[in-house]
Design a protein around this motif. Structure first.
Motif, PDB file in Angstrom:
ATOM      1  N   ALA A   1       7.040 -11.561  -5.046  1.00 31.39           N
ATOM      2  CA  ALA A   1       7.148 -10.233  -5.655  1.00 31.39           C
ATOM      3  C   ALA A   1       7.261 -10.414  -7.155  1.00 31.39           C
ATOM      4  CB  ALA A   1       8.375  -9.492  -5.124  1.00 31.39           C
ATOM      5  N   ALA A   2       6.466  -9.655  -7.891  1.00 32.60           N
ATOM      6  CA  ALA A   2       6.492  -9.736  -9.343  1.00 32.60           C
ATOM      7  C   ALA A   2       7.527  -8.774  -9.913  1.00 32.60           C
ATOM      8  CB  ALA A   2       5.110  -9.411  -9.902  1.00 32.60           C
ATOM      9  N   THR A   3       7.864  -8.988 -11.161  1.00 30.66           N
ATOM     10  CA  THR A   3       8.789  -8.102 -11.870  1.00 30.66           C
ATOM     11  C   THR A   3       8.000  -6.964 -12.521  1.00 30.66           C
ATOM     12  OG1 THR A   3      10.273  -9.944 -12.341  1.00 30.66           O
ATOM     13  CG2 THR A   3      10.536  -7.976 -13.672  1.00 30.66           C
ATOM     14  N   ALA A   4       8.506  -5.758 -12.344  1.00 34.34           N
ATOM     15  CA  ALA A   4       7.920  -4.585 -12.992  1.00 34.34           C
ATOM     16  C   ALA A   4       9.063  -3.660 -13.386  1.00 34.34           C
ATOM     17  CB  ALA A   4       6.946  -3.873 -12.071  1.00 34.34           C
ATOM     18  N   LYS A   5       9.052  -3.226 -14.615  1.00 36.10           N
ATOM     19  CA  LYS A   5      10.095  -2.342 -15.127  1.00 36.10           C
ATOM     20  C   LYS A   5      11.484  -2.938 -14.936  1.00 36.10           C
ATOM     21  CE  LYS A   5       7.367   1.868 -14.634  1.00 36.10           C
ATOM     22  NZ  LYS A   5       7.289   3.267 -14.127  1.00 36.10           N
ATOM     23  N   GLY A   6      11.581  -4.262 -15.117  1.00 38.91           N
ATOM     24  CA  GLY A   6      12.873  -4.924 -15.136  1.00 38.91           C
ATOM     25  C   GLY A   6      13.439  -5.353 -13.810  1.00 38.91           C
ATOM     26  N   GLU A   7      12.686  -5.206 -12.713  1.00 41.33           N
ATOM     27  CA  GLU A   7      13.199  -5.633 -11.414  1.00 41.33           C
ATOM     28  C   GLU A   7      12.048  -6.059 -10.520  1.00 41.33           C
ATOM     29  OE1 GLU A   7      15.230  -2.271  -9.855  1.00 41.33           O
ATOM     30  OE2 GLU A   7      13.409  -1.083  -9.584  1.00 41.33           O
ATOM     31  N   PHE A   8      12.409  -6.846  -9.506  1.00 39.97           N
ATOM     32  CA  PHE A   8      11.387  -7.239  -8.546  1.00 39.97           C
ATOM     33  C   PHE A   8      10.856  -5.976  -7.871  1.00 39.97           C
ATOM     34  CE2 PHE A   8      14.115 -11.199  -8.342  1.00 39.97           C
ATOM     35  CZ  PHE A   8      13.275 -11.944  -9.161  1.00 39.97           C
ATOM     36  N   SER A   9       9.549  -5.881  -7.805  1.00 33.38           N
ATOM     37  CA  SER A   9       8.921  -4.630  -7.399  1.00 33.38           C
ATOM     38  C   SER A   9       8.395  -4.704  -5.964  1.00 33.38           C
ATOM     39  CB  SER A   9       7.766  -4.287  -8.339  1.00 33.38           C
ATOM     40  OG  SER A   9       7.087  -3.132  -7.902  1.00 33.38           O
ATOM     41  N   ALA A  10       8.766  -3.701  -5.161  1.00 30.99           N
ATOM     42  CA  ALA A  10       8.206  -3.575  -3.814  1.00 30.99           C
ATOM     43  C   ALA A  10       6.749  -3.137  -3.853  1.00 30.99           C
ATOM     44  CB  ALA A  10       9.023  -2.562  -3.008  1.00 30.99           C
TER      45      ALA A  10
ATOM     46  N   ARG B   1       4.419   1.988   2.948  1.00 27.50           N
ATOM     47  CA  ARG B   1       4.003   0.618   3.229  1.00 27.50           C
ATOM     48  C   ARG B   1       4.085  -0.267   1.985  1.00 27.50           C
ATOM     49  NH1 ARG B   1       4.344   0.817   8.741  1.00 27.50           N
ATOM     50  NH2 ARG B   1       3.527   2.833   9.404  1.00 27.50           N
ATOM     51  N   ASP B   2       5.276  -0.334   1.411  1.00 30.15           N
ATOM     52  CA  ASP B   2       5.492  -1.314   0.349  1.00 30.15           C
ATOM     53  C   ASP B   2       6.101  -2.570   0.973  1.00 30.15           C
ATOM     54  OD1 ASP B   2       8.097  -0.538   0.839  1.00 30.15           O
ATOM     55  OD2 ASP B   2       8.329   0.565  -1.031  1.00 30.15           O
ATOM     56  N   ILE B   3       6.474  -3.548   0.141  1.00 27.22           N
ATOM     57  CA  ILE B   3       7.077  -4.797   0.631  1.00 27.22           C
ATOM     58  C   ILE B   3       8.332  -5.037  -0.192  1.00 27.22           C
ATOM     59  CG2 ILE B   3       6.783  -7.267   0.998  1.00 27.22           C
ATOM     60  CD1 ILE B   3       3.779  -6.814   1.119  1.00 27.22           C
ATOM     61  N   SER B   4       9.482  -4.859   0.420  1.00 28.50           N
ATOM     62  CA  SER B   4      10.734  -4.953  -0.324  1.00 28.50           C
ATOM     63  C   SER B   4      10.997  -6.389  -0.759  1.00 28.50           C
ATOM     64  CB  SER B   4      11.891  -4.467   0.548  1.00 28.50           C
ATOM     65  OG  SER B   4      12.168  -5.402   1.584  1.00 28.50           O
ATOM     66  N   PRO B   5      11.712  -6.573  -1.875  1.00 24.06           N
ATOM     67  CA  PRO B   5      12.134  -7.927  -2.250  1.00 24.06           C
ATOM     68  C   PRO B   5      12.914  -8.628  -1.145  1.00 24.06           C
ATOM     69  CG  PRO B   5      12.478  -6.411  -4.071  1.00 24.06           C
ATOM     70  CD  PRO B   5      12.084  -5.573  -2.893  1.00 24.06           C
ATOM     71  N   GLY B   6      13.692  -7.854  -0.367  1.00 21.27           N
ATOM     72  CA  GLY B   6      14.415  -8.447   0.750  1.00 21.27           C
ATOM     73  C   GLY B   6      13.477  -9.057   1.766  1.00 21.27           C
ATOM     74  N   SER B   7      12.353  -8.386   2.036  1.00 19.90           N
ATOM     75  CA  SER B   7      11.368  -8.936   2.972  1.00 19.90           C
ATOM     76  C   SER B   7      10.752 -10.217   2.442  1.00 19.90           C
ATOM     77  CB  SER B   7      10.273  -7.910   3.250  1.00 19.90           C
ATOM     78  OG  SER B   7      10.792  -6.797   3.959  1.00 19.90           O
TER      79      SER B   7
ATOM     80  N   PHE C   1       0.904  -1.161   0.000  1.00 21.70           N
ATOM     81  CA  PHE C   1       0.000   0.000   0.000  1.00 21.70           C
ATOM     82  C   PHE C   1       0.933   1.198   0.000  1.00 21.70           C
ATOM     83  CE2 PHE C   1      -4.490   1.116   1.459  1.00 21.70           C
ATOM     84  CZ  PHE C   1      -4.376   2.464   1.214  1.00 21.70           C
ATOM     85  N   THR C   2       1.378   1.591  -1.197  1.00 23.32           N
ATOM     86  CA  THR C   2       2.553   2.432  -1.335  1.00 23.32           C
ATOM     87  C   THR C   2       2.256   3.904  -1.105  1.00 23.32           C
ATOM     88  OG1 THR C   2       3.336   0.794  -2.925  1.00 23.32           O
ATOM     89  CG2 THR C   2       4.600   2.807  -2.744  1.00 23.32           C
ATOM     90  N   THR C   3       2.018   4.224   0.160  1.00 24.03           N
ATOM     91  CA  THR C   3       1.980   5.603   0.603  1.00 24.03           C
ATOM     92  C   THR C   3       2.460   5.616   2.050  1.00 24.03           C
ATOM     93  OG1 THR C   3       0.636   7.624   0.717  1.00 24.03           O
ATOM     94  CG2 THR C   3      -0.382   5.591   1.474  1.00 24.03           C
ATOM     95  N   ARG C   4       2.761   6.813   2.559  1.00 27.61           N
ATOM     96  CA  ARG C   4       3.174   6.909   3.964  1.00 27.61           C
ATOM     97  C   ARG C   4       1.945   6.840   4.861  1.00 27.61           C
ATOM     98  NH1 ARG C   4       4.711  11.657   5.234  1.00 27.61           N
ATOM     99  NH2 ARG C   4       4.253  12.606   3.224  1.00 27.61           N
ATOM    100  N   MET C   5       1.965   5.893   5.777  1.00 22.88           N
ATOM    101  CA  MET C   5       0.932   5.840   6.810  1.00 22.88           C
ATOM    102  C   MET C   5       1.645   5.888   8.153  1.00 22.88           C
ATOM    103  SD  MET C   5      -2.088   3.354   5.403  1.00 22.88           S
ATOM    104  CE  MET C   5      -1.073   2.129   4.584  1.00 22.88           C
TER     105      MET C   5
END
Length: 533
Positions: A314-323, A277-283, A268-272
């Protein structure tokens, strides 16, 4: 913004939107605005008093960072000599502050006050405070008792958000209509979308369920807000809209499907509050091995039930795994609680629901402190604040069992783990720290500074004698917990730190200034366990 009864910009914008989408709430919203201002102003005053902020010359926070006892006081002196005055506010105090006085001028709107103070790097934060007040007023205006007593109901009972953060209800980029449709305190059912992505292009952790697979594609649950505002910029469209009806939990972007399956933690990619609140590939990489490690450590140490992540992708978007296009599947609350409805986040515990606060606190302390300290000795420092800790109540409404969830902010000590014969799993380096100060800050800052602080303040209701007695209960439980641990240098260091004059806790306001480096920012606050000795 203007001082007095006139609505500030954030408040008036919310009022205009509300009049268009839910006019029946307009009167309740207007009535809730003064209390929301006072609630956020109370949190802001705490930060101004106790955090070492730029642009402030003298405060309790500046004094504490230099290692000397902070004086009793209720004044902040700015670098330009102006003076801000208000009521006494200890770091763990709760409650509203209706007005603060800057060189004799009254301020009731937090954003107006922060703008007048002119602290370096505070322009964005000023807008965030206005958003926090407006959103909190909306939350309070639509709050209603729901006595169905399911675990999800308890999660949605938390109306005011973080008890100490000035941005407790900051949700920029989320409209009034969207807040009513998606935020947990409004008790909606949110229909999650599914995005179909080639499995070969995904980063996957754990066994992905067949129910979310379509041939060679994975079906990733996506929050509808994300579908509307973020996915178009990624060139992605939902495969199926509204596929999974679910109820949002405290964290907003984690939802419990109505069919009782795994909880879904979505991006949920905004500041709360304060974080995006994104989800990093590392996570995604870490979630399953970290769950396995913590579950085993906690089992050995007799710690809380760890609510495990079952899978992540995590899916790929714009050439990389997307948070921005990622999801994690977590065990549902019922995996811990069975069919019991009396399981709730500690943040949802209210004084009015507890018949004997001292007995309740003693039972909770006897559960939480031994479990957390044994895990710390073994090499895992939990971020044990009131959203991450779940408590199962017995037939008398007293704490009987604990669970811990949301694992991404724990800290692991490779050296301590090795001394207990445990190999470090393949997780991100940011999770690994052997510095005892880092481990102590992570656990004690959350467990004592937030969880016990909020409980003691809420249960005592501002009565300082009652407050001191409750802190003695916590202190005694901590001593008993340490007495049950082996006499080891790690344990001795942990004990000294827990009873030291100061605790390291997260800075809430300092961290939001534009001039502050990203990441956790730690400050010293007086330790109530030291004061109660």
């Amino acid at each position: 913004m203007k001082i007095g009864g006139i609505m500030g910009r954030g408040e008036s914008e919310f009022a205009a939107e509300l009049a268009a989408v839910r006019p029946a709430l307009s009167a309740a919203y207007a009535a809730a605005v003064p209390g929301a201002r006072a609630a956020v102003l109370g949190r802001l005053w705490r930060s101004l008093l106790h955090e070492p902020l730029p642009g402030i010359a003298t405060s309790l926070g500046h004094t504490a960072q230099h290692g000397c006892p902070p004086p009793e006081g209720s004044e902040v002196v700015l670098a330009d000599g102006r003076r801000l005055r208000g009521p006494e506010r200890r770091p763990h105090d709760l409650g509203e502050v209706p007005v603060l006085w800057l060189d004799g001028t009254p301020y009731r709107e937090p954003a107006a006050l922060l703008a007048a103070l002119g602290l370096p790097g505070s322009a964005r934060l000023t807008a965030d405070l206005a958003n926090s007040v407006a959103s909190l007023a909306l939350s309070r205006a639509n709050a209603r008792a729901d006595r169905r007593h399911t675990p999800e109901d308890h999660e949605q009972d938390v109306v005011d958000g973080h008890p100490y953060h000035p941005c407790c209800r900051n949700r920029p980029g989320v409209s009034v209509a969207e807040q009513l449709a998606y935020m947990p305190e409004h008790r909606p059912v949110v229909a999650l979308d599914l995005v179909a992505v080639p499995a070969a292009d995904c980063l996957v952790s754990g066994p992905w369920p067949d129910a979310l697979t379509d041939g060679d594609r994975l079906l990733l649950p996506v929050h509808p807000w994300q579908s509307e505002h973020v996915l178009p910029d990624l060139g992605v469209r939902p495969y199926r809209k509204g596929a999974i009806p679910a109820r949002p939990l405290m964290s907003v972007r984690t939802l419990a499907p109505l069919d009782g399956g795994p909880h879904l933690k979505t991006a949920f990619t905004t500041r709360m509050t304060s974080a995006v609140r994104d989800i990093s590939p590392g996570s995604i990489r870490d979630c399953v091995p970290l769950s396995d490690l913590l579950a085993e450590l906690s089992r050995r140490a007799g710690g809380p039930r760890v609510i495990r992540y079952l899978a992540g992708a995590a899916a790929t978007a714009k050439g990389e795994f997307s948070a921005d296009l990622a999801v994690m599947l977590r065990e549902p609350t019922r995996a811990f609680a069975g069919n019991s409805a009396d399981v709730l986040p500690v943040a949802a515990v209210t004084p009015g629901a507890v018949d004997d606060p001292a007995a309740w606190l003693a039972a909770f302390a006897r559960l939480a402190l031994p479990a957390a300290l044994r895990l710390l000795a073994a090499g895992a420092a939990l971020e044990a604040h009131g959203q991450n800790l779940l408590v199962l109540l017995d037939g008398r409404g007293r704490p009987a069992r604990l669970a811990y969830r949301d694992l991404a902010d724990v800290r692991l000590s490779p050296a301590r783990l090795a001394r207990h014969g445990v190999e470090v799993p393949p997780v991100a380096a940011r999770l690994l720290h052997d510095d005892p100060g880092v481990l102590h800050a992570k656990l004690y800052g959350s467990l004592v500074g937030t969880t016990f602080g909020g409980l003691v303040a809420g249960f005592s209701g501002g009565d300082r004698d009652a407050e001191a007695g409750l802190w003695r209960i916590v202190r005694d439980a901590a001593r008993e917990a340490f007495d049950g641990l082996p006499c080891h240098p790690d344990v001795r260091a942990d004990r000294e730190a827990l009873f030291a004059p100061y605790l390291m806790v997260k800075a809430h306001l300092l961290a939001q200034l534009d001039c502050t480096p990203p990441g956790d920012n730690w400050i010293k606050l007086p330790n109530p366990l030291f004061a109660s000795l």
